[in-house]
Write a protein that holds these residues in place. Sequence first.
Motif, PDB file in Angstrom:
ATOM      1  N   ALA A 116      46.638  40.869  44.519  1.00 24.46           N
ATOM      2  CA  ALA A 116      47.142  39.965  44.003  1.00 24.46           C
ATOM      3  C   ALA A 116      47.940  38.306  44.663  1.00 24.46           C
ATOM      4  O   ALA A 116      48.313  38.069  44.495  1.00 24.46           O
ATOM      5  N   LEU A 117      47.663  38.777  46.193  1.00 21.83           N
ATOM      6  CA  LEU A 117      48.385  37.740  46.776  1.00 21.83           C
ATOM      7  C   LEU A 117      47.471  37.080  47.649  1.00 21.83           C
ATOM      8  O   LEU A 117      46.910  38.399  48.196  1.00 21.83           O
ATOM      9  N   GLN A 118      47.604  36.657  48.764  1.00 22.29           N
ATOM     10  CA  GLN A 118      46.948  36.112  49.570  1.00 22.29           C
ATOM     11  C   GLN A 118      48.594  35.265  50.926  1.00 22.29           C
ATOM     12  O   GLN A 118      48.668  36.494  51.186  1.00 22.29           O
ATOM     13  N   CYS A 119      48.902  34.289  50.288  1.00 20.72           N
ATOM     14  CA  CYS A 119      50.123  34.475  51.479  1.00 20.72           C
ATOM     15  C   CYS A 119      51.232  34.981  51.548  1.00 20.72           C
ATOM     16  O   CYS A 119      52.005  34.904  52.056  1.00 20.72           O
ATOM     17  N   GLY A 120      51.473  35.484  49.886  1.00 25.21           N
ATOM     18  CA  GLY A 120      53.313  35.648  49.522  1.00 25.21           C
ATOM     19  C   GLY A 120      53.437  34.983  48.761  1.00 25.21           C
ATOM     20  O   GLY A 120      54.900  35.533  48.213  1.00 25.21           O
ATOM     21  N   TYR A 121      53.274  33.901  49.146  1.00 25.35           N
ATOM     22  CA  TYR A 121      55.032  32.908  49.120  1.00 25.35           C
ATOM     23  C   TYR A 121      55.788  32.436  47.495  1.00 25.35           C
ATOM     24  O   TYR A 121      56.618  32.583  46.625  1.00 25.35           O
ATOM     25  N   CYS A 122      54.065  33.207  46.696  1.00 29.99           N
ATOM     26  CA  CYS A 122      54.567  32.819  45.283  1.00 29.99           C
ATOM     27  C   CYS A 122      54.546  34.162  44.692  1.00 29.99           C
ATOM     28  O   CYS A 122      55.184  33.803  43.389  1.00 29.99           O
ATOM     29  N   THR A 123      54.466  35.067  45.667  1.00 30.13           N
ATOM     30  CA  THR A 123      54.258  36.708  44.639  1.00 30.13           C
ATOM     31  C   THR A 123      55.975  36.776  44.339  1.00 30.13           C
ATOM     32  O   THR A 123      55.403  37.382  42.534  1.00 30.13           O
ATOM     33  N   PRO A 124      56.884  37.111  44.594  1.00 29.11           N
ATOM     34  CA  PRO A 124      58.212  37.163  44.016  1.00 29.11           C
ATOM     35  C   PRO A 124      58.193  37.082  42.412  1.00 29.11           C
ATOM     36  O   PRO A 124      58.262  37.671  41.704  1.00 29.11           O
ATOM     37  N   LEU A 153      52.529  28.657  40.435  1.00 28.47           N
ATOM     38  CA  LEU A 153      51.490  28.130  40.474  1.00 28.47           C
ATOM     39  C   LEU A 153      50.957  28.893  41.558  1.00 28.47           C
ATOM     40  O   LEU A 153      52.448  29.992  42.305  1.00 28.47           O
ATOM     41  N   CYS A 154      49.788  29.418  41.670  1.00 33.32           N
ATOM     42  CA  CYS A 154      49.574  30.321  43.331  1.00 33.32           C
ATOM     43  C   CYS A 154      48.811  29.238  43.779  1.00 33.32           C
ATOM     44  O   CYS A 154      47.973  28.712  43.612  1.00 33.32           O
ATOM     45  N   ARG A 155      49.259  28.994  45.436  1.00 33.00           N
ATOM     46  CA  ARG A 155      48.615  27.816  45.879  1.00 33.00           C
ATOM     47  C   ARG A 155      47.185  28.838  46.321  1.00 33.00           C
ATOM     48  O   ARG A 155      46.529  27.914  47.173  1.00 33.00           O
ATOM     49  N   CYS A 156      47.480  29.613  47.105  1.00 32.95           N
ATOM     50  CA  CYS A 156      46.465  30.654  47.664  1.00 32.95           C
ATOM     51  C   CYS A 156      44.936  30.698  46.139  1.00 32.95           C
ATOM     52  O   CYS A 156      44.417  31.221  46.574  1.00 32.95           O
ATOM     53  N   GLY A 157      45.290  30.451  45.075  1.00 30.32           N
ATOM     54  CA  GLY A 157      44.138  30.750  44.273  1.00 30.32           C
ATOM     55  C   GLY A 157      44.050  32.258  43.642  1.00 30.32           C
ATOM     56  O   GLY A 157      42.814  32.892  43.804  1.00 30.32           O
TER      57      GLY A 157
HETATM   58  S1  FES Z   1      49.526  34.262  47.481  1.00 30.47           S
HETATM   59 FE1  FES Z   1      49.958  32.251  48.223  1.00 30.47          FE
HETATM   60  S2  FES Z   1      50.461  30.988  47.187  1.00 30.47           S
HETATM   61 FE2  FES Z   1      50.180  32.909  45.923  1.00 30.47          FE
END
Ligand code: FES
Lengths: 177, 335
Positions: A116-124, A153-157
């Motif tokens: 459920a994550l890629q870069c993880g920035y939106c995850t918290p 929003l999740c920029r990584c989709g």
């Molecule tokens: S995992 Fe990158 S913004 Fe959601």
Amino acid sequence: MDRFPRDTTGSASRSGFSGRLHVQMVVNGRDVERDLDPRESLLDLLRERLALTGTKKGCDHGQCGACTVHIDGRRVLSCLTLAAKANGAHVTTIEGVAAADGSPHPLQQAFVDYDALQCGYCTPGQIMAGLACIAEGHATDEAQIREYLSGNLCRCGAYAGIVAAVRATAAAQEGGC
Amino acid sequence: MLTTRPFTYAAPTTIADAVALIDTGGPGTKFLAGGTTLYDLMKLGVETPAAVVDLGRIPELAIVDTTGDQLVIGAGARMCDVAEDPVLLHDYPALAESLSLAASQQLRTMATVGGNLLQRTRCAYFRAGAPFACNKRDPGSGCAAREGIDRVHAVLGVSDSCIATYAGDWAVALLAFDALVDVVGPGGERTLPVADLHREPGDTPQIEHTLAPNELIVRIRVPPTDTGRASTYLKIRDRESYAFALASAAVGLAVDGDVVRNARIALGGVATRPWRARAAEESLIDAPVTADTARRAGRIAFADARPGRHNGYKIELGARTVANALLIAAQRSVR
Ligand code: FES
Ligand SMILES: Cc1cc2nc3c(=O)[nH]c(=O)nc-3n(C[C@H](O)[C@H](O)[C@H](O)COP(=O)(O)OP(=O)(O)OC[C@H]3O[C@@H](n4cnc5c(N)ncnc54)[C@H](O)[C@@H]3O)c2cc1C
Ligand code: SF4
Ligand code: FES
């Protein structure tokens, strides 16, 4: 400029205007007491003063959901919450959701399991919103989960995984315990 | 934080204290409810009050009573709570939907139904500040939107000085049902219809509503209506959720047999203020709701529209939004 005497006891909930506030709150179970400038957001208080950097600053204007935390169990955007508003409240951030022994919360584990994550920035923010979504009873089907997580929003989709993780966790809670 | 002008802060616990404080804070002192409009604009440097009076610790401001003949909704009630009120959901779906389709659940948890009424436009030139001319932010400076990207701007109620859309949803639904607001100021209480709360921009777009700066909205009241049950709020957006309306319609119908006895139509996302479409309402009286009558009502609602450079699509989109909302409401009248 202050026509009212400065609030020497510092309580932010007293009548009369103050340019400097004294607040007390419980953050992730820990008592916190700070003096603050009324301009300060809860997000800046958490990140800059309490070193709780798990909560992210995306837009700082209520548009992305990265800064989502809970106040008294309900989800809010910490970037648009005056820190003074949390005076006397219980605040929970991503640092406060794991079990006492450090094992991840089931929703955290589900984010790993469902990619459920890629870069993880939106995850918290996604996890704090997801926890609230489940607690509110808004995680009963996929359409509802999408709607009630639309503020994150999740920029990584990674949306498909996020919805799956919330759905699985809600279903397990329903069936389990 | 650095862009926010310093301000002083007070958090009274009674309505009387809030009203007593508002005139004592210095230039431009404002009430702050959820802060989702005001604090946002303070961070952008667009709002610069010397002081704010936080309404968040006033329990009497958040009282909601929907059990009587009229709905009584405290200005301090949270959007998320009012959106799930069982009476609204069942008897006034347009009101409940106008809240649940607005913003996000986080914002609805913070924001109040009183603050929502007085939210400010999302015009990007207004929010961006210098170097963009904006008569609303800086009276007399001009309007960057009229010569710029006006895709989300209004086509109804516009003036040469401002074409900014009133962005809210809730006031549009309240307008359809002739709702009232009770306000209190240093001189006492008064009541005004939501219809008289917002202003068209005219030559003074900086003046958006008819309240004095020291008047506090205490509650919203919705009188009994036969158009509540068969009602809907239809909102068309750039994305499926979490976006402001490009066009929206609050519609309520009272249908007797096959024909319309009473119709309410209010528009959002297309006008400079919540917009009542009276002529469109009248076109439906004593007629059945069909695809044809609905479409005709939609066209009538936009008869006076004045498009700019990039927002002409709103006339057709808005007319179809009205038509579809009428068909949805008509279906609800037969359930
Ligand atoms: S995992 Fe990158 S913004 Fe959601
Ligand atoms: C990203 C984003 C998306 C959004 N999407 C939508 C949307 O789709 N639809 C929609 O309708 N809204 C939307 N909003 C706007 C949001 O709903 C409003 O900001 C909110 O409802 C304002 O309420 P508040 O309590 O936070 O008001 P505040 O920001 O505290 O106050 C707003 C204004 O009202 C005044 N005020 C507040 N309470 C009172 C009172 N009781 N008496 C007198 N004056 C008062 C304040 O002085 C201020 O001028 C969105 C906001 C954001 C940030
Ligand atoms: S449309 Fe109104 S708010 Fe937008 S730039 Fe023009 S004057 Fe300012
Ligand atoms: S940082 Fe708060 S919503 Fe984007």
